[in-house]
Design a protein around this motif. Sequence first.
Motif, PDB file in Angstrom:
ATOM      1  N   LEU A 108      94.779 -35.177 -16.217  1.00 47.59           N
ATOM      2  CA  LEU A 108      95.928 -35.277 -17.111  1.00 47.59           C
ATOM      3  C   LEU A 108      96.456 -36.707 -17.120  1.00 47.59           C
ATOM      4  O   LEU A 108      96.469 -37.375 -16.089  1.00 47.59           O
ATOM      5  N   MET A 110      99.841 -39.224 -18.298  1.00 46.16           N
ATOM      6  CA  MET A 110     101.252 -39.191 -18.685  1.00 46.16           C
ATOM      7  C   MET A 110     101.909 -40.521 -18.351  1.00 46.16           C
ATOM      8  O   MET A 110     101.413 -41.267 -17.496  1.00 46.16           O
ATOM      9  N   VAL A 119     107.594 -34.273 -14.657  1.00 46.03           N
ATOM     10  CA  VAL A 119     106.385 -33.438 -14.621  1.00 46.03           C
ATOM     11  C   VAL A 119     105.917 -33.214 -13.178  1.00 46.03           C
ATOM     12  O   VAL A 119     105.602 -32.089 -12.790  1.00 46.03           O
ATOM     13  N   ALA A 153      94.062 -33.062 -20.917  1.00 47.12           N
ATOM     14  CA  ALA A 153      95.287 -33.088 -21.707  1.00 47.12           C
ATOM     15  C   ALA A 153      96.038 -34.381 -21.414  1.00 47.12           C
ATOM     16  O   ALA A 153      95.720 -35.108 -20.464  1.00 47.12           O
ATOM     17  N   ILE A 155     100.277 -36.041 -21.831  1.00 45.32           N
ATOM     18  CA  ILE A 155     101.674 -35.822 -22.200  1.00 45.32           C
ATOM     19  C   ILE A 155     102.259 -37.148 -22.623  1.00 45.32           C
ATOM     20  O   ILE A 155     102.055 -38.175 -21.974  1.00 45.32           O
ATOM     21  N   VAL A 284     102.483 -32.196 -25.390  1.00 43.03           N
ATOM     22  CA  VAL A 284     101.252 -32.143 -24.621  1.00 43.03           C
ATOM     23  C   VAL A 284     100.110 -32.115 -25.633  1.00 43.03           C
ATOM     24  O   VAL A 284     100.117 -31.316 -26.574  1.00 43.03           O
ATOM     25  N   TYR A 286      95.914 -32.026 -26.541  1.00 46.37           N
ATOM     26  CA  TYR A 286      94.655 -31.511 -26.013  1.00 46.37           C
ATOM     27  C   TYR A 286      93.645 -31.411 -27.138  1.00 46.37           C
ATOM     28  O   TYR A 286      93.992 -31.522 -28.325  1.00 46.37           O
ATOM     29  N   ILE A 300      98.796 -25.806 -20.258  1.00 49.31           N
ATOM     30  CA  ILE A 300      99.590 -25.961 -21.484  1.00 49.31           C
ATOM     31  C   ILE A 300     100.673 -24.893 -21.558  1.00 49.31           C
ATOM     32  O   ILE A 300     101.842 -25.185 -21.846  1.00 49.31           O
TER      33      ILE A 300
END
Length: 330
Positions: A108, A110, A119, A153, A155, A284, A286, A300
């Motif tokens: 992930l 971010m 998060v 993914a 964010i 988010v 993806y 998610i």
Amino acid sequence: MLFFQWMVESLGMETLSNLEAFVRSAEAGSFSAAARRLALTPAAVSRSVAMLERNLGVRLFHRSTRKLRLTEAGENFLASIGGPLDQLQGAIATVGADGPAPAGTLKLSMPPSFGAAHVLPLLPGFLARYPLIRAEWHFENRVVDLVAEGYDAAIGGAIERAPGTVARTLAPLHIIAVASPAYMTGRRSPTNPAELADLDGIAMRVLRTGRIRHFTLRDAAGREMVPALNETIVLSEPIAIREAAKLGLGVALLAVAEVLSDLEEGRLIRLLPDWYADDGGISVYYASRSFLPAKTRAFIDWIDAAFKGSKLPERFNGQPPRHSSGPIQR
């Protein structure tokens, strides 16, 4: 049943793994990027594609040391098989919804400050709910290529989506004017954005474009104004801008999410409480396809529910009081 029968008749004895290796390699433009997406080695993906080419009797890719390029036959085959393959995988995923628990590495991306503040604190609950998932979370200020870089993914806010990705909005991304109590001591608080010109400003330069970032503020009546923020200090990182504001160096325009704890604990105060800028949403992102790994779908759904449970959409809201469910004011 007719769909599955059509797939079998059209694809013969080819396995789903060979077909997916081809489709993901075509999407990513390389075996290495497809391998990261599929949690395989590049050699395994290359072998699967080679087996598919051998069985079909056609070359699907032009290969070079740097990139793959589809042949004409490859382009035609991708157009024929890409959608049906995703549908078949989605059907299998639905049938197997009660199967093994979500597992594997969840990669992930971010932003550092936002991710650490909002998060990362959710990670213990997520791992307790899904103990077979291993978190690999990257804190970085850049827009990642989900497929090519092997991310499950990402964010972020105000991101221009690349083709082939979808976004689920988690919370609003509202920009407000803030300053430290010490800086405002002895100074008249502005009543409209034009009066910010009387104060020192901490501006942001976007490294990607080289330009100073400007925002259009609006109020509840729908009036809009671009504040004449003095460029007394110019910085390139939101974290640095926030810290400079806390040091009493001037006024900054920042997302509520970036300054939430500082507002709540009094280290910063909000100026112009009737004005804010709507910069889209925190989402988010993806890969856009019918089939998602169980680990990605679980995350998610989890992050969406966790944001709602913590009331972050309401707490990140910078709209004027009579049009919001509890904006931040200090």
